[in-house]
Structure formats: structure tokens, C-alpha cells
Design a protein around this motif. Structure first.
Motif: not given
Length: 595
Positions: A504-511, A531-535
Motif C-alpha cells: 500500500t502507498a499509505i504508511k498508516a495502513y502498515t501499522e 497471516r498478513l504482511q503489509m509492505q
């Protein structure tokens, strides 16, 4: 040298008893029964607009209770009490203008006088006009006296604004609402007065005066005095029309004839002529609405009123308009009347109102200057205020222009580009943002492969179907926003655990807190542990991007179709109009608004 000053009609013809009172039969009936049966209340409140008879009824009531011949609905008018009340010099009749006596000290002095014995009459009558102007302290001062006055005191209150009177005062009075008089009754009253005054008149002139008075007898008599002076003793229709600046009915009938014939050129010529003559455009729109109402009533009642003075002229128009036409004319006229001040000039607003009546005419045919009426104008639906055309769900290519009248109707169930359960809640709405129910599967988007993700089948998401899957996952608020703004990088299954990588291009969504909520939502959708990994990085193949591109293509197609539409071209040629850039909207059902 003796000089005789003529008395104004409003004063000379002021009623002296209930029998000479014009209108207000409901009030006269109630007061007459009370007087004849000796059942008087200690406080009355008369409400109504100016000039309908509030003070007049108060004086008649004062004469009725103080007449030396006894209390009755018909005071003699000859005894000393009746004569002095008529002349305004009766000692026991106190008329107070509350607008100039608003203070509590003045009210207290008035109430103290109520305790003294009578001087000449049977009742001490207090007439307080415009009582709503009293101050709060003055109202409080009179409450006790108003509720339990001495037996010889009668209060008569009058006001044009009863909403401003305290409820504690209202509850202590008998209330009578005086009504405005209809124009026909006012015109008959004026005809009687002018006949007695031996002044020549025309019935049409009296109708104009009665209409301008708006239900007020005093205003009608004042306008009649003005008309007598203006016309040098002969009250003629044309003279009164000029004095009042009233609308010539013949002009209104000509406008309606042009509308009935669909003659746009004649309609605009009439509008330009009215603008040159500085005509009252608001009054003309009022007349158009009034005639549309009368014709509508005639349409459903089976004919025009036999007493209608314009029956002959309206008879010719009655068959020219259908029920839908009349409703359209009435609606556009009333709306244009209210919005006339918003136009660059009143003449422009008036002309555009006429053009709307012509352009939106159901099943009508518009005669355009310099060309024949287009085939597409023979049967068209009203166009929305913003330039809009219905379009089918578009693919990557731009659709060809299709005329409005021949364009096929959209299918009963158009295929959406995104599912119907698209969540439009704002990003800050995080309440109840964990998944609560399984979302219904949606139809495939036209630009994506027709792949259905099934929550319990074990199917893995792919880059192709992820935009659709992200919409089917039951989530709200920020969780939903994170899903539609994310791109699938990788997905695989390790036993009973589904491993997904999103970017995602939105930093807050990787919290971490967001990752936890996303895992819960995806786990409910797939029926297994996720199991999810957000980049953090640039995301392209997202649900938001796909939907934005689809809607952009639809809008481009709508603009192209709008430019080629023959009806719009005719309107542009007729009025010199242009489509405001950025005002185009699609009417397709291809999906919800952009996120």
C-alpha cells in the motif's frame, strides 16, 4: 370660506354593526350567540392580517355591550353610548396601541384604572391593538388582571402575530382567527360602495383592485381611493392596470399560445418585447401559474367556471394543453418565480423559464428558428439540470455516439464494475470496524477476469481477482479503506494457514493494529487463519485504481455522446448555450462513487 374635505372610503364605510360587516361569518356567529344569550367572556383575542376587521369588530362589540337599549347583537347606533363610541370619545372605551405603550409602567397604570367604577357605560372596554408588541414585563403585569378582572371590565386584544404572545396570555382569552377575504367577495363589496358613491367603474378594474389588496378590506378601499383620484372619477380597467403595474392578460395568453404551438421563435420574441417594456416578470410568472391552475381544475372538473371573466380566452387554451403540460408549466413558473433574483438579469431568468416550459413539454415538438424540428425532439424526457446522458457500462474503448431518442434502454440488471456492497463510509469512521457478516458475492467487473473468490473453498487470491476480492471482504471504515487501497503481491497456503503479502502507498495502513484487523477480516472471509504482511510502496492494481479508471472511461464516453447528441445541438443553436466543462455526469449504474 367653507371647505369640505372628503372622507376616505375606509373610514366612511367602516361597519357600525355585525350586519354591515363583510366576511368573518364564523366570528360574527359566535359573538352574536354570546351577546344574545348574555354569555360574555372577559377577554377576547382577534388575530389576522392587516385590514381584515380586528379593530372594527372590537368597536362593534363595545357598542353591543354598552348600548342603552340593552346588550344584543344589534346596537341601535343612535343612543349616546353608540354615537360616542363611533366618534371615539366614549369615556369607558380605552383603545391602546401596544406598539407605542410597551413598557410595564404604562401597563400598570392602565390596569389600575380598571379598578375604578364605571363613568357612563355598562362595561369598561379595553381594546389593546398589536398586543404582541408588549414587553415580557408588561405581559406579566397584566396576567392576574386578565385572568380575574372586575365584573365590569372587558378586554379585547388584537394582533397580527399571535406567535409572539405568551401561552399564559393566550390561555386566558377566547381566540378568533379572522380570515382574508377572497377576491370575488372583495370585488362585490367595492362594486356596492362605488354604486352608492355614484362613481362609474368597470368590473375588470374592481377585480384588479381586489386581487392587489390580497384579502384586506382596508387595503382594497385605499387602492380604490387611489384609483378614483388617478382616473378622475371613472375607475376603468386599463387605468387601474396602469396604476397598479398589473400584467396584461392578453400578453399571458399569447405566451401560452406560443407554448401550445411549440413556437420557440415567437416565445422569445414575446419575451424580448416584455423586456423592452420593463414588464414585471415575477407577476407574469405568477399569472402563468395561476392560469395553469385554473386550466388544471377545469381539466378535472369537466369545464371552466361559468363566472370566470376570462372564460372565452381560456376556452381556446383548454384543449391545447394536457394535464402533464399544465403541471409542468405550473411547476416551472413557481420555481422560476422564486429563483428570479438568482439570474444574471430578470429578463434572462424569465426567458430561460419559458424555454424550459417549451423544451420539457411531454411529447411536444419544438419549432427551432431556421430549421425543422428534429426527430429526437418529438418524444423526449426532461433533461437533468446538469448535462447528463445515460450510458452503458463501458469497456476500454470509447463508445460511439447514439441519439437520445434512439438509444436503447439499459438492461434490467447491468453488470457492475465493482460490487453493490461497496462501502463509502469515511476513513475516520472506525466504529464497529471489525467484520461482522459475510458479504454477498458480486458480479465480475467487465475489465477483470470472471473469477469468484469463495470464502471456504480454499481458493487463493491472485493479482487478477484481488480488486474484486478486496471488495467482498466484510469490513468497514479504515479496514475497508486499507483493503481497496492495497495491491496483492503474493499469496500462498501453508497447511491451514493462508499467507498474504499486500503493498500500500499509505504508511498508516502498515501499522500493527491495522494488520491485526485485516487478518481478522480476511480470516472470516476465507474461513481459515490468515497471516498478513503489509509492505509500504507504490500500489497500482488496487480496487480503487480499477474503479477510477472504469469511471473515467465512462465519463469520457458520456462526453463524446453528449457532444454528438442532436437535441443538445438544437438547444445550443437556439439559445447560444454551451456545456459547462466539468458539469457532465454519467447516469450509469456501473458502480459507486470514487473512494
Amino acid at each position: 370660506m367653507n371647505q369640505t374635505v372628503s372622507q376616505a372610503l375606509a373610514r366612511k364605510w367602516r361597519p357600525r354593526d355585525f350586519d354591515s360587516l363583510v366576511g368573518q361569518a364564523h366570528v360574527v356567529k359566535a359573538l352574536s350567540h354570546a351577546l344574545d344569550n348574555q354569555r360574555l367572556h372577559h377577554a377576547y383575542l382577534f388575530t389576522g392580517t392587516r385590514g381584515v376587521g380586528k379593530t372594527t369588530i372590537a368597536r362593534i362589540l363595545a357598542r353591543a355591550v354598552n348600548c342603552e337599549q340593552g346588550i344584543s347583537r344589534t346596537p341601535c347606533g343612535k343612543c349616546q353610548a353608540c354615537v360616542e363610541i363611533s366618534q371615539g370619545r366614549f369615556v369607558d372605551l380605552l383603545e391602546v396601541d401596544a406598539a407605542t405603550n410597551t413598557r410595564v409602567d404604562e401597563m400598570r397604570a392602565l390596569l389600575e384604572n380598571a379598578m375604578y367604577a364605571l363613568t357612563a357605560g355598562r362595561y369598561k372596554v379595553y381594546v389593546i391593538d398589536e398586543v404582541h408588541m408588549l414587553s415580557t414585563s408588561a405581559f406579566n403585569a397584566m396576567l392576574k388582571t386578565l385572568e380575574e378582572p372586575p365584573g365590569h371590565v372587558l378586554f379585547i386584544l388584537a394582533t397580527t402575530d399571535p406567535q409572539k404572545i405568551p401561552a399564559t396570555v393566550l390561555s386566558r382569552c377566547l381566540q378568533f382567527a379572522l380570515r382574508q377575504l377572497p377576491p370575488d367577495q372583495l370585488a362585490d363589496h367595492l362594486a356596492h360602495i362605488l354604486t352608492e358613491e355614484q362613481i362609474a367603474f368597470e368590473p375588470g378594474a374592481l377585480r384588479l383592485l381586489a386581487k392587489a389588496a390580497r384579502g384586506s378590506v382596508r387595503d382594497a378601499l385605499s387602492l380604490t381611493d387611489q384609483a378614483i383620484a388617478y382616473s378622475a372619477g371613472h375607475v376603468g380597467e386599463e387605468t387601474v392596470r396602469t396604476m397598479l403595474g398589473a400584467v396584461d392578460q392578453q400578453v399571458v395568453h399569447q405566451l401560452l399560445q406560443a407554448l401550445a404551438q411549440g413556437d420557440g421563435k415567437a416565445l422569445l420574441e414575446l419575451s424580448n418585447a416584455l423586456a423592452t417594456a420593463s414588464a414585471p416578470f415575477g407577476a407574469i410568472l405568477d399569472e402563468l401559474a395561476a392560469i395553469a391552475y385554473r386550466l388544471s381544475v377545469a381539466h378535472f372538473a369537466g369545464g371552466l367556471d361559468a363566472d370566470d371573466p376570462d372564460q372565452a380566452a381560456l376556452q381556446n387554451l383548454q384543449g391545447a394543453f394536457g394535464a402533464e403540460d399544465l403541471q409542468l408549466i405550473y411547476q416551472i413558473a413557481t420555481h422560476a418565480r422564486a429563483e428570479l433574483h438568482l439570474a444574471p438579469e430578470e429578463a434572462i431568468g424569465f426567458s430561460m423559464a419559458l424555454v424550459r416550459m417549451l423544451a420539457f413539454k411531454p411529447g411536444g415538438q419544438v419549432a427551432v428558428a431556421g430549421s425543422a424540428a428534429p426527430a429526437s425532439a418529438k418524444a423526449f424526457a426532461p433533461v437533468a439540470p446538469k448535462a447528463s446522458v445515460p450510458v452503458q457500462p463501458v469497456k476500454a474503448e470509447v463508445p460511439q455516439a447514439v441519439p437520445l431518442a434512439t438509444r436503447p434502454a439499459p438492461p434490467p440488471a447491468p453488470t457492475p464494475s465493482l460490487p453493490d456492497n461497496f462501502d463509502e463510509s469515511p476513513p475516520w469512521d472506525t466504529a464497529d470496524d471489525l467484520p461482522v457478516a459475510q458479504a454477498k458475492p458480486a458480479a465480475p467487473a467487465p475489465t477483470l477476469p470472471a473469477v469468484h473468490a469463495q470464502s471456504a473453498s480454499g481458493d487463493l487470491p491472485s493479482a487478477a481477482n484481488w480488486p474484486q476480492v478486496s471488495q467482498e471482504v466484510p469490513a468497514k471504515g479504515l479496514t475497508r479503506q486499507a483493503l481497496v487501497q492495497a495491491e496483492l503481491v503474493e499469496a500462498n497456503r501453508d497447511g491451514d494457514v493462508l499467507q498474504i503479502v499486500l503493498r500500500t502507498a499509505i504508511k498508516a495502513y502498515t501499522e500493527p493494529s491495522m494488520v491485526t484487523r485485516l487478518e481478522a477480516a480476511l480470516g472470516q472471509y476465507y474461513g481459515s487463519t490468515v497471516r498478513l504482511q503489509m509492505q509500504f510502496g507504490e500500489a497500482q492494481q488496487t480496487a480503487h485504481a480499477v474503479q477510477s479508471e472504469t469511471r473515467r472511461q465512462a465519463l469520457e464516453g458520456a462526453k463524446q455522446a453528449l457532444q454528438e447528441d442532436p437535441f443538445l445541438k438544437d438547444i445550443q443553436n437556439l439559445m447560444g448555450a454551451t456545456v459547462v466543462s466539468g458539469s457532465e455526469r454519467t447516469l450509469s449504474n456501473t458502480g459507486p462513487a470514487d473512494i
